[in-house]
Design a protein around this motif. Structure first.
Motif, mmCIF file in Angstrom:
data_model
loop_
_atom_site.group_PDB
_atom_site.id
_atom_site.type_symbol
_atom_site.label_atom_id
_atom_site.label_comp_id
_atom_site.label_asym_id
_atom_site.label_seq_id
_atom_site.Cartn_x
_atom_site.Cartn_y
_atom_site.Cartn_z
ATOM 1 N N ARG A 78 0.771 -1.265 0.062
ATOM 2 C CA ARG A 78 0.018 0.076 -0.053
ATOM 3 C C ARG A 78 0.839 1.353 0.064
ATOM 4 O O ARG A 78 0.618 2.269 -0.502
ATOM 5 N N GLU A 79 2.031 1.337 0.694
ATOM 6 C CA GLU A 79 2.733 2.330 0.594
ATOM 7 C C GLU A 79 3.341 2.704 -0.655
ATOM 8 O O GLU A 79 3.352 4.003 -1.013
ATOM 9 N N GLN A 80 3.791 1.627 -1.351
ATOM 10 C CA GLN A 80 4.235 1.827 -2.803
ATOM 11 C C GLN A 80 3.209 2.313 -3.778
ATOM 12 O O GLN A 80 3.403 3.250 -4.554
ATOM 13 N N ILE A 81 2.054 1.823 -3.363
ATOM 14 C CA ILE A 81 1.128 2.198 -4.316
ATOM 15 C C ILE A 81 0.637 3.779 -4.429
ATOM 16 O O ILE A 81 0.513 4.317 -5.276
ATOM 17 N N GLY A 82 0.662 4.047 -2.809
ATOM 18 C CA GLY A 82 0.588 5.410 -2.871
ATOM 19 C C GLY A 82 1.526 6.296 -3.383
ATOM 20 O O GLY A 82 1.244 7.620 -4.241
ATOM 21 N N LYS A 83 2.698 6.029 -3.469
ATOM 22 C CA LYS A 83 3.885 6.688 -3.994
ATOM 23 C C LYS A 83 3.649 6.791 -5.505
ATOM 24 O O LYS A 83 3.749 7.879 -6.181
ATOM 25 N N VAL A 84 3.312 5.671 -6.115
ATOM 26 C CA VAL A 84 3.220 5.408 -7.844
ATOM 27 C C VAL A 84 1.864 6.364 -7.899
ATOM 28 O O VAL A 84 2.063 7.035 -9.034
ATOM 29 N N ALA A 85 0.963 6.314 -7.229
ATOM 30 C CA ALA A 85 -0.038 7.271 -7.448
ATOM 31 C C ALA A 85 0.134 8.590 -7.640
ATOM 32 O O ALA A 85 -0.174 9.337 -8.645
ATOM 33 N N LEU A 86 0.915 8.815 -6.643
ATOM 34 C CA LEU A 86 1.274 10.764 -6.633
ATOM 35 C C LEU A 86 2.320 10.862 -7.777
ATOM 36 O O LEU A 86 2.276 12.077 -8.362
ATOM 37 N N GLU A 87 3.205 9.828 -8.342
ATOM 38 C CA GLU A 87 3.832 10.196 -9.476
ATOM 39 C C GLU A 87 3.039 10.397 -10.493
ATOM 40 O O GLU A 87 3.407 11.229 -11.401
ATOM 41 N N PHE A 88 1.872 9.369 -10.826
ATOM 42 C CA PHE A 88 1.063 9.744 -11.943
ATOM 43 C C PHE A 88 0.243 11.092 -11.728
ATOM 44 O O PHE A 88 0.062 11.914 -12.675
ATOM 45 N N ASP A 89 -0.157 11.505 -10.605
ATOM 46 C CA ASP A 89 -0.878 12.809 -10.491
ATOM 47 C C ASP A 89 0.026 14.057 -11.055
ATOM 48 O O ASP A 89 -0.609 14.862 -11.314
ATOM 49 N N THR A 90 1.368 13.634 -10.781
ATOM 50 C CA THR A 90 2.125 14.680 -11.237
ATOM 51 C C THR A 90 2.229 14.989 -12.478
ATOM 52 O O THR A 90 1.876 16.119 -13.324
ATOM 53 N N TYR A 91 2.158 13.919 -13.188
ATOM 54 C CA TYR A 91 1.980 14.271 -14.861
ATOM 55 C C TYR A 91 0.507 14.610 -15.273
ATOM 56 O O TYR A 91 0.742 15.738 -16.093
#
Length: 291
Positions: A64-77
């Motif tokens: 879940r922690e990594q899923i959250g980090k990956v989601a934030l990366e997408f949000d930036t794009y």
């Protein structure tokens, strides 16, 4: 635009050698048609493909922690894209689907109509992107695998194009798309929660029960389809659940059908044969020979 994308990809395939269809063709097809639809730049292709892989790995690990980090990366794009669309709108430049989301209105029960917040738009696009890219690329692999293992049907469909078969949703290619999807649905299961006490298969399911629905099983049900395990592109597809049903029917079904029909048309037009090159490979990674 879809046809141009797949024509170019087929033209770039090496001839007379093995090709990893998933890595060398399917992912690029899914990404490029989405970029064309959404109005996104080609520069996003590589980072988004890498993002999807990171998201898939984190999801499989249930990290879940990594899923959250990956989601934030997408949000930036996506937030950068939305900011760019606002600038274009202010300058009076042409708009696209992404820009339309900034002005589309929604109305929730008990609320006044309003535009979506950036957080809502980003969430919507994130869910669209994960589902679209993963599903379309996987379906490309399913289609190529099916054609390679069913040479007579591959030849028949290729001949239908040579005979001037109408390229529309009534064509032999379109009928084949529906039947291949019925038999080899990329989306195998989905989850639901019962809203009331329900009798199913001799069992009582209390309200609030978690249920897994197997689409693939439903689409091979002999009560719904005669000779259900047999490939028959001319059968009645009215009970095909590939795109859901009722309030859960997929709003993107017409776009998906268009993408898949054009994919098959141009893949068959641009090749003389498609064959499995190495039976030791996993089914999801199809090696094909393009003479």
């Amino acid at each position: 635009k879809i046809r141009e994308v797949v024509k170019n990809l087929v033209a770039d395939l090496p001839r007379g050698t093995e090709v990893n269809v998933m890595e060398g063709f399917a992912q690029a097809y899914a990404m490029r048609i989405q970029n064309a639809f959404m109005g996104w730049p080609a520069s996003l292709e590589k980072p988004l493909i890498e993002w999807i892989e990171k998201n898939r790995e984190a999801t499989l690990r249930r990290d879940r922690e990594q899923i959250g980090k990956v989601a934030l990366e997408f949000d930036t794009y996506i937030r950068e894209l939305l900011d760019a669309r606002r600038e274009q709108a202010a300058a009076g430049n042409p708009q696209d689907v992404t820009a339309e989301l900034l002005t589309d209105t929604v109305q929730l029960p008990g609320e006044e109509p309003r535009t979506m917040t950036d957080e809502e738009i980003v969430s919507l696009i994130r869910n669209w992107t994960v589902g679209e890219l993963s599903t379309v690329s996987a379906t490309v692999g399913v289609f190529v695998n099916f054609l390679a293992r069913n040479r007579a049907e591959q030849d028949r469909l290729r001949a239908s194009l040579a005979d001037g078969n109408a390229l529309d949703d009534r064509s032999e290619i379109a009928l084949a798309v529906e039947e291949i999807m019925r038999l080899e649905d990329t989306l195998v299961t989905n989850r639901r929660i019962t809203t009331q006490d329900t009798e199913l298969g001799g069992r009582t399911l209390p309200a609030g029960s978690r249920v897994t629905i197997n689409w693939a099983s439903a689409n091979r049900d002999e009560d719904a389809f005669e000779d259900a395990l047999t490939y028959n592109p001319h059968r009645d597809q009215s009970r095909n659940l590939v795109y859901g049903d009722g309030i859960h029917v997929c709003p993107g079904a017409p776009l998906a059908r268009l993408e898949l029909r054009i994919l098959l048309e141009e893949l068959l037009r641009g090749t003389e044969s498609i064959e499995i090159a190495d039976e030791s490979e996993k089914p999801a990674t199809v090696n094909a020979v393009y003479p």
